[in-house]
Scaffold this active site. Structure first.
Site, short mmCIF file in Angstrom:
data_model
loop_
_atom_site.label_atom_id
_atom_site.label_comp_id
_atom_site.label_asym_id
_atom_site.label_seq_id
_atom_site.Cartn_x
_atom_site.Cartn_y
_atom_site.Cartn_z
N SER A 1 6.34 -0.25 10.12
CA SER A 1 4.99 -0.17 9.58
C SER A 1 4.77 1.24 9.04
CB SER A 1 3.97 -0.45 10.69
OG SER A 1 2.69 -0.01 10.29
N VAL B 1 10.88 -7.04 9.51
CA VAL B 1 12.00 -6.11 9.70
C VAL B 1 11.62 -5.13 10.81
CG1 VAL B 1 13.42 -4.35 8.59
CG2 VAL B 1 12.68 -6.35 7.29
N GLN C 1 -2.50 -12.40 7.26
CA GLN C 1 -2.69 -12.06 5.85
C GLN C 1 -1.96 -13.05 4.95
OE1 GLN C 1 -2.47 -7.91 4.17
NE2 GLN C 1 -0.44 -8.60 3.62
N ASP D 1 2.50 -9.34 8.82
CA ASP D 1 1.06 -9.55 8.68
C ASP D 1 0.82 -11.05 8.52
OD1 ASP D 1 -0.06 -6.58 8.12
OD2 ASP D 1 1.91 -6.84 7.22
N HIS E 1 9.16 -3.36 3.44
CA HIS E 1 8.80 -3.54 2.03
C HIS E 1 10.04 -3.79 1.18
CE1 HIS E 1 5.51 -0.60 3.37
NE2 HIS E 1 4.82 -1.67 3.01
N MET F 1 0.84 -1.20 0.00
CA MET F 1 0.00 0.00 0.00
C MET F 1 0.88 1.26 0.00
SD MET F 1 -3.43 -0.85 2.02
CE MET F 1 -2.86 -0.62 3.71
N GLY F 2 2.17 1.08 -0.29
CA GLY F 2 3.06 2.24 -0.41
C GLY F 2 3.53 2.79 0.91
N TYR F 3 4.09 4.01 0.84
CA TYR F 3 4.77 4.64 1.97
C TYR F 3 5.83 3.67 2.47
CZ TYR F 3 5.17 8.56 5.11
OH TYR F 3 5.63 9.69 5.76
N ARG G 1 2.20 2.77 9.29
CA ARG G 1 1.37 3.45 10.31
C ARG G 1 2.21 3.98 11.48
NH1 ARG G 1 -2.84 -0.56 8.78
NH2 ARG G 1 -4.59 0.66 7.96
P1 AMP Z 1 1.47 -2.96 3.45
O1 AMP Z 1 2.01 -1.90 2.56
O2 AMP Z 1 1.47 -2.59 4.89
O3 AMP Z 1 0.17 -3.53 2.96
O4 AMP Z 1 2.52 -4.16 3.37
C1 AMP Z 1 2.92 -4.71 2.14
C2 AMP Z 1 3.73 -5.95 2.40
O5 AMP Z 1 4.88 -5.62 3.18
C3 AMP Z 1 2.95 -7.02 3.20
O6 AMP Z 1 3.27 -8.30 2.69
C4 AMP Z 1 3.50 -6.84 4.59
O7 AMP Z 1 3.43 -8.00 5.37
C5 AMP Z 1 4.93 -6.46 4.31
N1 AMP Z 1 5.50 -5.76 5.46
C6 AMP Z 1 4.98 -4.70 6.11
N2 AMP Z 1 5.75 -4.36 7.16
C7 AMP Z 1 6.77 -5.25 7.20
C8 AMP Z 1 7.89 -5.45 8.05
N3 AMP Z 1 8.13 -4.66 9.10
N4 AMP Z 1 8.73 -6.47 7.77
C9 AMP Z 1 8.51 -7.29 6.72
N5 AMP Z 1 7.47 -7.15 5.87
C10 AMP Z 1 6.61 -6.15 6.10
#
Ligand code: AMP
Length: 280
Positions: free
Chosen positions: A185, A176, A153, A150, A37, A30-32, A187
């Site tokens: 995150s 990470v 998920q 996640d 990521h 979802m970016g940012y 968030r």
């Molecule tokens: P999101 O942008 O939050 O929807 O995350 C996109 C992908 O990045 C998902 O597969 C998340 O599980 C992964 N992700 C988000 N945060 C982390 C993290 N701290 N370490 C590893 N993968 C992550």
């Protein structure tokens, strides 16, 4: 690296790649973007000939009172980071193209979505499964990369790809963390400096569970009680502290093998989740 907004264009680009026999790795986000990521993008780069990263804040996975509008967005920075981490395509579709007016199809993965976040975010996994299925149909990757952060998920997505014979391998990469242990995150950017300090207790509570289990404590309810005691002073609200079977995601009473210890708490107005896999 190419930035593509049109579904038709990314499809035709990738058809050309696949026709040349090139393996396609895909990282939906979802970016940012943050290091979590980027670790997925780098892994996709190592394993594949072509790397696609999608950036799409998916409206169907947000509840009406959730943060869809405020979710952080910074496309220019995301593009820079995608390129630096080895992506070939950054796919950034519009909401209108993904969900035209007449859109009517949703995917519901049952059972696995009953517990944990599924309990507290009705409709969340329906939205996630639907958008990931759509993205999979557009990109048609060989491998898709998800984060352990996640956990529910990635398990739900694995189930969906198997149930629907999608023929896509799902790889789950480790969480990470910041230096102090807080899971990265998008968030986290919502947190004030006081909240940011409080948030580290989430990881400490998970470590407490790991330590107790290593010390032969098998009683999930007792461990959860201790974790809640640790979290109560810093959390505005606790959605759940759970110890579950890592395959079925059902609550475990007596810990006899591998378990997923998972937490969702509110720090101020920010809902944070984290988990660890550990074994007795
Ligand atoms: P999101 O942008 O939050 O929807 O995350 C996109 C992908 O990045 C998902 O597969 C998340 O599980 C992964 N992700 C988000 N945060 C982390 C993290 N701290 N370490 C590893 N993968 C992550």
């Amino acid at each position: 690296m190419k930035i593509v907004r049109s579904i038709r264009e990314i499809k035709s680009e990738l058809i050309r790649c696949r026709n040349k026999g090139r393996a396609v790795g895909f990282v939906p986000t979802m970016g940012y973007l943050h290091e979590g990521h980027l670790s997925l993008i780098r892994k996709a780069r190592q394993d594949n000939d072509v790397v696609v990263v999608s950036i799409f804040v998916n409206p169907t996975q947000f509840g009406p009172d959730e943060d869809y509008g405020e979710y952080p967005r910074d496309l220019r920075r995301d593009a820079r980071l995608c390129k630096k981490s080895g992506a070939d395509y950054m796919f950034h579709p519009t909401v209108k193209s993904m969900y035209p007016k007449e859109y009517s199809t949703f995917i519901s993965v049952e059972g696995l979505t009953k517990n944990l976040c599924g309990k507290f975010r009705p409709g969340y996994f329906r939205g996630v499964a639907t958008v990931v299925a759509k993205l999979f149909n557009i990109v048609k990757p060989d491998v898709a990369y998800f984060g352990q952060k996640d956990a529910q998920q990635s398990i739900v997505i694995k189930r969906m790809t198997e149930d629907l014979d999608m023929g896509i391998r799902v790889e789950v990469m480790p969480t990470v963390r910041e230096k102090d242990g807080l899971a990265m995150s998008s968030r986290n950017s919502y947190l004030s400096s006081d909240e940011r300090k409080r948030a580290v207790t989430i990881y400490r509570a998970l470590q407490l569970a790991r330590d107790l289990i290593k010390l032969d404590d098998k009683d999930a309810r007792g461990i959860i009680r201790e974790m809640r005691k640790m979290l109560a002073p810093v959390a505005t609200k606790i959605d759940y502290v759970s110890i579950v079977d890592p395959h079925t995601l059902k609550d475990v009473k007596t810990i006899t093998g591998e378990v997923l210890v998972a937490v969702a708490v509110w720090i101020g107005a920010t809902r944070l989740i984290d988990n660890i896999l550990t074994r007795y």
